[in-house]
Design a protein around this motif. Structure first.
Motif: not given
Length: 180
Positions: A65, A67-72
């Protein structure tokens, strides 16, 4: 990743850094320890260090999770820092110190896992003691001042604690330099 020997020497140096002022300047050290829980600047520095360390560990944990939402995560990290700095300044210093003490066992245990010597158990026990002390400080930060006042009430207690910290620091340094 640092080796267990490096971590052990660093832990010994930390104990020496705590024990030397206590031995050399007992009255001044006690005054500093009494003021520490309400010291906003120390709390902010320690909280920033704890949040940065937690963010670094989170980003390197290989969680899908994250890694998928690093910007968040990069957006939420400064928001969390802002919220902590401006809405949680009451007794922030012992809470942040507790947070650092909760983060410290992970590298110790990771390095101890790779070591086969039974001497590694010294650092494993230290890691668990750090975790327990960190939980207490985060949960009840007022215990820092109460414990410091109780443990360092007399000159004899100052000498005993400073001697224990200095001997423990020297023992850890010797263990780190020769034991692993």
């Amino acid at each position: 990743m640092p080796t267990l020997a490096v971590i052990t020497v660093f832990a010994g140096l930390c104990l020496l850094a705590l024990g030397l002022p206590l031995a050399a300047f007992p009255r001044r050290t006690m005054e500093t320890l009494e003021r520490f829980p309400r010291n906003v600047n120390a709390g902010r520095v320690l909280a920033t260090a704890a949040l940065a360390w937690a963010l670094w560990m989170l980003l390197n944990a290989q969680i899908n999770w994250v890694n998928e939402h690093r910007r968040l995560v990069y957006i939420l990290a400064p928001a969390a820092w802002f919220l902590v700095m401006f809405f949680m300044d009451e007794l922030l210093a012992p809470r942040a110190l507790g947070g650092i003490m909760l983060l410290a066992p992970m590298p110790i245990l990771d390095a101890a896992f790779l070591e086969s010597s039974p001497k590694r158990l010294v650092m494993v026990i230290l890691a668990y003691l750090l975790a327990i002390a960190g939980m207490v400080l985060v949960w009840s930060p007022y215990m820092f001042r109460k414990t410091a006042a109780r443990c360092l009430a007399t000159t004899g207690q100052h000498r005993a604690w400073s001697g224990a910290l200095l001997l423990g620091g020297l023992a850890l340094i010797a263990l780190g330099l020769s034991g692993y």
